[in-house]
Design a protein around this motif. Structure first.
Motif, PDB file in Angstrom:
ATOM      1  N   ALA A 117     -34.245   0.803  22.888  1.00 46.15           N
ATOM      2  CA  ALA A 117     -32.827   0.497  22.667  1.00 46.15           C
ATOM      3  C   ALA A 117     -32.510  -0.951  23.006  1.00 46.15           C
ATOM      4  CB  ALA A 117     -31.960   1.440  23.502  1.00 46.15           C
ATOM      5  N   ALA A 118     -33.053  -1.466  24.102  1.00 50.36           N
ATOM      6  CA  ALA A 118     -32.785  -2.848  24.484  1.00 50.36           C
ATOM      7  C   ALA A 118     -33.361  -3.821  23.459  1.00 50.36           C
ATOM      8  CB  ALA A 118     -33.376  -3.133  25.865  1.00 50.36           C
ATOM      9  N   LEU A 119     -34.586  -3.584  23.053  1.00 47.63           N
ATOM     10  CA  LEU A 119     -35.207  -4.464  22.069  1.00 47.63           C
ATOM     11  C   LEU A 119     -34.459  -4.426  20.745  1.00 47.63           C
ATOM     12  CD1 LEU A 119     -38.920  -3.646  22.883  1.00 47.63           C
ATOM     13  CD2 LEU A 119     -37.807  -5.854  23.243  1.00 47.63           C
ATOM     14  N   ASP A 120     -34.072  -3.234  20.309  1.00 46.55           N
ATOM     15  CA  ASP A 120     -33.339  -3.105  19.041  1.00 46.55           C
ATOM     16  C   ASP A 120     -32.001  -3.823  19.092  1.00 46.55           C
ATOM     17  OD1 ASP A 120     -35.384  -1.627  17.978  1.00 46.55           O
ATOM     18  OD2 ASP A 120     -34.369   0.317  18.174  1.00 46.55           O
ATOM     19  N   ALA A 121     -31.300  -3.746  20.219  1.00 43.86           N
ATOM     20  CA  ALA A 121     -29.975  -4.366  20.328  1.00 43.86           C
ATOM     21  C   ALA A 121     -30.049  -5.870  20.138  1.00 43.86           C
ATOM     22  CB  ALA A 121     -29.356  -4.024  21.687  1.00 43.86           C
ATOM     23  N   PHE A 122     -31.049  -6.509  20.733  1.00 44.71           N
ATOM     24  CA  PHE A 122     -31.189  -7.960  20.588  1.00 44.71           C
ATOM     25  C   PHE A 122     -31.707  -8.313  19.194  1.00 44.71           C
ATOM     26  CE2 PHE A 122     -30.714  -7.782  25.109  1.00 44.71           C
ATOM     27  CZ  PHE A 122     -30.161  -9.002  25.454  1.00 44.71           C
ATOM     28  N   TRP A 123     -32.620  -7.511  18.682  1.00 45.90           N
ATOM     29  CA  TRP A 123     -33.132  -7.757  17.328  1.00 45.90           C
ATOM     30  C   TRP A 123     -32.018  -7.671  16.300  1.00 45.90           C
ATOM     31  CZ3 TRP A 123     -36.751  -9.315  14.011  1.00 45.90           C
ATOM     32  CH2 TRP A 123     -36.714  -8.814  12.714  1.00 45.90           C
ATOM     33  N   GLU A 124     -31.220  -6.613  16.382  1.00 48.94           N
ATOM     34  CA  GLU A 124     -30.142  -6.409  15.410  1.00 48.94           C
ATOM     35  C   GLU A 124     -29.125  -7.542  15.457  1.00 48.94           C
ATOM     36  OE1 GLU A 124     -30.227  -1.499  15.600  1.00 48.94           O
ATOM     37  OE2 GLU A 124     -28.589  -2.646  16.514  1.00 48.94           O
ATOM     38  N   THR A 125     -28.767  -7.966  16.665  1.00 46.31           N
ATOM     39  CA  THR A 125     -27.723  -8.980  16.812  1.00 46.31           C
ATOM     40  C   THR A 125     -28.221 -10.378  16.490  1.00 46.31           C
ATOM     41  OG1 THR A 125     -26.723  -7.649  18.576  1.00 46.31           O
ATOM     42  CG2 THR A 125     -25.995  -9.929  18.380  1.00 46.31           C
ATOM     43  N   ASN A 126     -29.348 -10.748  17.060  1.00 46.27           N
ATOM     44  CA  ASN A 126     -29.786 -12.142  16.979  1.00 46.27           C
ATOM     45  C   ASN A 126     -30.659 -12.443  15.771  1.00 46.27           C
ATOM     46  OD1 ASN A 126     -28.510 -12.269  19.437  1.00 46.27           O
ATOM     47  ND2 ASN A 126     -30.364 -12.473  20.651  1.00 46.27           N
ATOM     48  N   THR A 127     -31.478 -11.508  15.378  1.00 45.04           N
ATOM     49  CA  THR A 127     -32.499 -11.786  14.363  1.00 45.04           C
ATOM     50  C   THR A 127     -32.154 -11.161  13.014  1.00 45.04           C
ATOM     51  OG1 THR A 127     -34.056 -11.582  16.209  1.00 45.04           O
ATOM     52  CG2 THR A 127     -34.978 -11.888  14.012  1.00 45.04           C
ATOM     53  N   ARG A 128     -31.988  -9.860  13.003  1.00 43.91           N
ATOM     54  CA  ARG A 128     -31.730  -9.188  11.723  1.00 43.91           C
ATOM     55  C   ARG A 128     -30.471  -9.717  11.054  1.00 43.91           C
ATOM     56  NH1 ARG A 128     -30.512  -2.829  11.539  1.00 43.91           N
ATOM     57  NH2 ARG A 128     -28.417  -3.598  12.075  1.00 43.91           N
ATOM     58  N   SER A 129     -29.400  -9.878  11.820  1.00 44.86           N
ATOM     59  CA  SER A 129     -28.143 -10.336  11.229  1.00 44.86           C
ATOM     60  C   SER A 129     -28.271 -11.748  10.681  1.00 44.86           C
ATOM     61  CB  SER A 129     -27.013 -10.269  12.253  1.00 44.86           C
ATOM     62  OG  SER A 129     -27.257 -11.156  13.326  1.00 44.86           O
ATOM     63  N   THR A 130     -29.038 -12.598  11.366  1.00 45.58           N
ATOM     64  CA  THR A 130     -29.244 -13.965  10.883  1.00 45.58           C
ATOM     65  C   THR A 130     -29.983 -13.960   9.549  1.00 45.58           C
ATOM     66  OG1 THR A 130     -29.208 -14.924  13.103  1.00 45.58           O
ATOM     67  CG2 THR A 130     -30.386 -16.162  11.403  1.00 45.58           C
ATOM     68  N   LEU A 131     -31.008 -13.129   9.443  1.00 45.34           N
ATOM     69  CA  LEU A 131     -31.759 -13.041   8.188  1.00 45.34           C
ATOM     70  C   LEU A 131     -30.893 -12.483   7.066  1.00 45.34           C
ATOM     71  CD1 LEU A 131     -35.114 -11.705   9.651  1.00 45.34           C
ATOM     72  CD2 LEU A 131     -34.706 -13.995   8.742  1.00 45.34           C
ATOM     73  N   LEU A 132     -30.093 -11.469   7.370  1.00 41.54           N
ATOM     74  CA  LEU A 132     -29.254 -10.877   6.328  1.00 41.54           C
ATOM     75  C   LEU A 132     -28.129 -11.820   5.896  1.00 41.54           C
ATOM     76  CD1 LEU A 132     -29.010  -7.165   7.556  1.00 41.54           C
ATOM     77  CD2 LEU A 132     -30.421  -8.101   5.709  1.00 41.54           C
ATOM     78  N   LEU A 133     -27.541 -12.543   6.828  1.00 37.80           N
ATOM     79  CA  LEU A 133     -26.530 -13.536   6.454  1.00 37.80           C
ATOM     80  C   LEU A 133     -27.146 -14.634   5.593  1.00 37.80           C
ATOM     81  CD1 LEU A 133     -24.234 -14.177   9.554  1.00 37.80           C
ATOM     82  CD2 LEU A 133     -23.503 -13.535   7.244  1.00 37.80           C
ATOM     83  N   THR A 134     -28.355 -15.042   5.947  1.00 41.35           N
ATOM     84  CA  THR A 134     -29.037 -16.073   5.161  1.00 41.35           C
ATOM     85  C   THR A 134     -29.333 -15.577   3.753  1.00 41.35           C
ATOM     86  OG1 THR A 134     -29.998 -16.990   7.184  1.00 41.35           O
ATOM     87  CG2 THR A 134     -31.052 -17.595   5.105  1.00 41.35           C
TER      88      THR A 134
END
Length: 291
Positions: free
Chosen positions: A124-141
């Motif tokens: 859960a902790a790893l997913d929360a940071f991945w979703e916020t910091n990494t996945r969202s950046t890639l999807l916005l890009t």
């Protein structure tokens, strides 16, 4: 004013993570506005309200960005939890509606707090940071890049190299800036999930930049170094004051970074002068990494 005074005139920027006047996102938004851009800002106050520094007055944040605008430029804003792809899409649509296009994307948002050492990690902790910091950046890009993509060939497969239609104009190239944290320069004890999410962005910068360049889009990633956005103040830090004083006094300029420091670099990168810098992870830390 001349074009040199307002190099971003006629362009629209979406800047994420603009919720506090002490933050890097606010400094970036004001910097781009002062260079002539129309600016759409993203905020998510619930994250700040849960941190020691607390949430800011969003009306004051909006007023500060508007006060920095050049002639004819406009501003807008929206709240979104970027862990939710639907809210992410809604944010981009709202930003594009401001003037009809988004020419600059600065992904400054980040989750902080609630981290830990490798012994504290959970899915859960790893997913929360991945979703916020990494996945969202890639999807916005991806959403940003889709504006400049021509109709794909019928037989195109995922991952196929895009066919460049011709030379692009470097002076007017759309720009993307990601943010990382210099985790490759040394340990970030107690921040395993955060460092992992940011390392992923730094590590994939060259790959995504090469793909975006086929569309004429320029991507760079910025490591702002230790910038005091409130988390280094004695009243709101969760770190040892004696250790912080020792590190600050050892810095070449005897101070922490200020939000305006990385904002100036980002302002240059997304302007015409920065077009020849592509696919780089750039550090602006006042010599912190050299101490």
């Amino acid at each position: 004013m001349s074009h040199d005074d307002l190099p971003l005139a006629g362009r629209t920027a979406l800047v994420t993570g603009v919720s506090r006047r002490r933050g890097i996102g606010y400094a970036v938004a004001c910097e781009l506005a002062s260079r002539g851009a129309s600016v759409f800002t993203h905020h998510y106050a619930p994250h700040d309200a849960d941190r020691p520094w607390g949430a800011d007055d969003l009306d004051a944040v909006r007023a500060g960005v508007r006060a920095s605008l050049g002639p004819g430029a406009v501003a807008g804003d929206a709240s979104a939890d970027l862990r939710d792809p639907a809210q992410l899409d809604g944010l981009f649509d709202a930003a594009r509606a401001l003037t009809g296009s988004v020419d600059v994307l600065v992904c400054n948002h980040a989750r902080s707090g609630g981290d830990g050492s490798i012994l504290d990690m959970s899915a859960a902790a790893l997913d929360a940071f991945w979703e916020t910091n990494t996945r969202s950046t890639l999807l916005l890009t991806r959403r940003f890049a889709e504006q400049f993509r021509q109709e794909p060939e019928a037989a195109a497969r995922p991952g196929d190299r895009l066919r460049r239609t011709g030379p692009h104009d470097a002076a007017t190239a759309p720009k993307v800036v990601w943010m990382t944290s210099g985790q490759e320069g040394g340990p970030m004890r107690g921040e395993v999930a955060y460092a992992t999410s940011k390392a992923a962005l730094a590590g994939v910068t060259a790959t995504v930049a090469a793909e975006l360049l086929e569309l004429g889009v320029v991507l760079n990633t910025v490591n702002p170094g230790p910038v005091n956005t409130g988390y280094l103040d004695p009243e709101t830090t969760d770190r040892s004051l004696a250790e912080l004083d020792e590190i600050r006094d050892a810095l070449p300029f005897g101070r922490w970074g200020e939000p305006a420091d990385p904002a100036r670099l980002i302002g240059w990168l997304v302007g015409p002068e920065g077009s020849w810098t592509v696919g780089r992870v750039l550090t602006t830390d006042g010599g912190f990494s050299l101490r």
